[in-house]
Design an enzyme around this catalytic site. Structure first.
Site, PDB file in Angstrom:
ATOM      1  N   ASP A   1      -9.834   3.910  -3.516  1.00  0.00           N
ATOM      2  CA  ASP A   1     -10.556   2.736  -2.997  1.00  0.00           C
ATOM      3  C   ASP A   1     -11.988   2.638  -3.513  1.00  0.00           C
ATOM      4  O   ASP A   1     -12.685   3.649  -3.628  1.00  0.00           O
ATOM      5  CB  ASP A   1     -10.632   2.803  -1.461  1.00  0.00           C
ATOM      6  CG  ASP A   1      -9.291   2.515  -0.818  1.00  0.00           C
ATOM      7  OD1 ASP A   1      -8.277   2.460  -1.538  1.00  0.00           O
ATOM      8  OD2 ASP A   1      -9.263   2.365   0.414  1.00  0.00           O
TER       9      ASP A   1
ATOM     10  N   ASP B   1       0.827  -1.215   0.000  1.00  0.00           N
ATOM     11  CA  ASP B   1       0.000   0.000   0.000  1.00  0.00           C
ATOM     12  C   ASP B   1       0.864   1.268   0.000  1.00  0.00           C
ATOM     13  O   ASP B   1       2.091   1.213  -0.035  1.00  0.00           O
ATOM     14  CB  ASP B   1      -0.940  -0.064   1.216  1.00  0.00           C
ATOM     15  CG  ASP B   1      -2.270   0.606   0.975  1.00  0.00           C
ATOM     16  OD1 ASP B   1      -2.397   1.359   0.001  1.00  0.00           O
ATOM     17  OD2 ASP B   1      -3.193   0.386   1.790  1.00  0.00           O
TER      18      ASP B   1
HETATM   19  C1  GLA Z   1      -5.928   1.397   1.545  1.00  0.00           C
HETATM   20  C2  GLA Z   1      -6.108   0.383   0.416  1.00  0.00           C
HETATM   21  C3  GLA Z   1      -7.291  -0.507   0.728  1.00  0.00           C
HETATM   22  C4  GLA Z   1      -7.062  -1.225   2.062  1.00  0.00           C
HETATM   23  C5  GLA Z   1      -6.783  -0.205   3.160  1.00  0.00           C
HETATM   24  C6  GLA Z   1      -6.333  -0.864   4.455  1.00  0.00           C
HETATM   25  O1  GLA Z   1      -6.988   2.293   1.649  1.00  0.00           O
HETATM   26  O2  GLA Z   1      -6.290   1.041  -0.806  1.00  0.00           O
HETATM   27  O3  GLA Z   1      -7.496  -1.456  -0.302  1.00  0.00           O
HETATM   28  O4  GLA Z   1      -5.975  -2.098   1.915  1.00  0.00           O
HETATM   29  O5  GLA Z   1      -5.766   0.710   2.782  1.00  0.00           O
HETATM   30  O6  GLA Z   1      -6.043   0.056   5.452  1.00  0.00           O
END
Ligand code: GLA
Length: 424
Positions: free
Chosen positions: A235, A176
């Site tokens: 997301d 991430d």
């Molecule tokens: C980010 C990622 C998500 C998830 C969250 C976890 O927002 O894009 O897919 O993994 O972190 O904290």
């Protein structure tokens, strides 16, 4: 004689005589120019070519359904469900742990530690269980000082963490982009993802590398030489607005995807209304659209719903092997938007070339009203065939068409998907 530029020129006879050299130079320049123009349209990123992710990865991840509430019992139950329901046989083979699996600090030797309350037998314990089911284990970390939920990140610990992941039996890393303290430059982003790639590739274990940089620095132009897939957007949320926005952003990136390197428009929300009706603004028609369009776009199919409570309708979507076959087609081409001027505004038609010469056609209607959509064979095949075998990939009905015109009435937020095979 030394020329003004300091380069010694060739003797006069050699300079004037051979037209061949001029011709060759012109050809070289022309080829270089064409290559440069082509580079603007073609993916500059090389694929890793390590035999992994030759078709888009498939599996399950806890984030969309459980967020931080992950633990070994959940992972075991989902692995069991994948096998029991037949989804594992349909190709879903990764079981991925997302954020929040670890303790808030590293141990004295600098290693990450799985939270013992959540994973009493550590990551090795859960990976042994997942492997015993014939599945693979994925884990989550972050290319910054902390993960998005505030757990220790891997920045400057890449060597140790990659070795630990391999030792624990991890088969996939989702990496991430939170708390990265980046100076914002492209090279800074590239270096962070490159460091982890370097250490993963030195392990004595194949670890699929899923780059989760949210599309901030156009990873489709550079991440193919570092990882097997890269998030192209922010997301996803369990709403039609989010699904529609992500489709619009991911669809134009078709030329960057291929075997071993995929655009990742984030995980599936299919089925989450049934388990969280209060937050949902989408239903089964929209979930069918997500599943259809993800497959049309050769996206990773990572289930994000609780499979121990999934309804029959959810299972019918996730287990539609006709649609999965489009996603997993070995040619590995992402479907492209076809220009169809006659179709209603706001709709789009996509065509995905398949290994046997057929096309998967998706009529996508994100508008709020039913729309009639049509496509002429000439827009997708170079020459016209005698007839076309057409299979609707949701009703599974097959027909033969001789006119070369394919059409459908597409409900609001719906997608109609056909497999079209020409018969010459
Ligand atoms: C980010 C990622 C998500 C998830 C969250 C976890 O927002 O894009 O897919 O993994 O972190 O904290």
């Amino acid at each position: 004689m030394i020329s003004a530029s300091g380069i010694r020129p060739a003797p006069t006879s050699a300079r004037t005589a051979p037209r061949l050299w001029q011709l060759l130079t012109a050809v070289v320049v022309a080829v270089a120019a064409l290559t440069a123009v082509a580079a603007l349209h073609a993916p500059p990123a090389r694929a890793l070519d390590d035999g992994q992710a030759l078709t888009p990865p498939m599996g399950w991840n806890n984030w969309n359904a459980f967020h931080c509430n992950v633990n070994a019992a959940i992972i075991r139950a989902q692995a069991d469900a994948l096998v029991r329901t037949g989804l594992a046989d349909a190709g879903y083979d990764y079981v991925n742990i997302d954020d929040c699996w670890m303790e808030k600090s590293r141990d004295k030797a600098g290693h990450l530690v799985a939270d013992p309350a959540k994973f009493p037998h550590g990551i090795s314990g859960i990976s042994a269980y997942v492997h015993s089911k014939g599945l693979k284990l994925g884990i989550y970390e972050d290319a910054g000082r902390q993960t998005c939920a505030g757990y220790p990140g891997s920045l400057y610990h890449e060597e140790t963490d990659a070795a630990d992941f391999a030792r624990w039996g991890v088969d996939l890393l989702k990496y991430d982009n939170c708390h990265n303290g980046s100076d914002g430059s492209l090279s800074d982003y590239q270096n962070r993802y490159q460091w982890m790639h370097k250490w993963l590739s030195r392990q004595n274990r194949k670890i699929l590398y899923s780059i989760c940089e949210w599309g901030v620095n156009e990873p489709w132009t550079w991440a193919g030489s570092k990882g097997h897939m890269w998030r192209t957007t922010e997301d996803i949320y369990n709403s039609w607005y989010s699904t529609k926005k992500i489709i619009a952003e991911n669809a134009p990136l078709a030329s960057y995807a291929g075997p071993g390197h995929w655009n990742d428009p984030d995980m599936l929300e299919v089925g989450n209304s049934a388990t969280s009706p209060a937050t949902s603004h989408q239903g089964f028609r929209e979930y069918k659209t997500q599943f259809s369009m993800w497959s049309e776009m050769a996206a990773p199919l990572i289930i994000g719903t609780d499979l121990t409570r999934a309804s029959r309708a959810t299972m019918r979507i996730l287990g539609n092997t006709d649609v999965i076959a489009v996603d997993q087609d070995p040619l590995g081409v992402q479907g492209r938007v076809v220009k169809v001027p006659a179709n209603p505004r706001g709709t789009s038609t996509m065509s995905k070339m398949l290994a046997d010469g057929a096309r998967a056609i998706a009529f996508y209607n994100p508008t709020n009203a039913r729309r009639g959509m049509r496509l002429g064979a000439a827009r997708i095949f170079r020459k016209s065939a005698k007839s076309y075998a057409v299979r609707n990939l949701w009703t599974h009905r097959a027909t033969v068409i001789t006119s070369g015109i394919f059409g459908a009435s597409v409900a609001a937020h719906g997608t109609v998907m056909f497999r079209v095979s020409p018969r010459w």
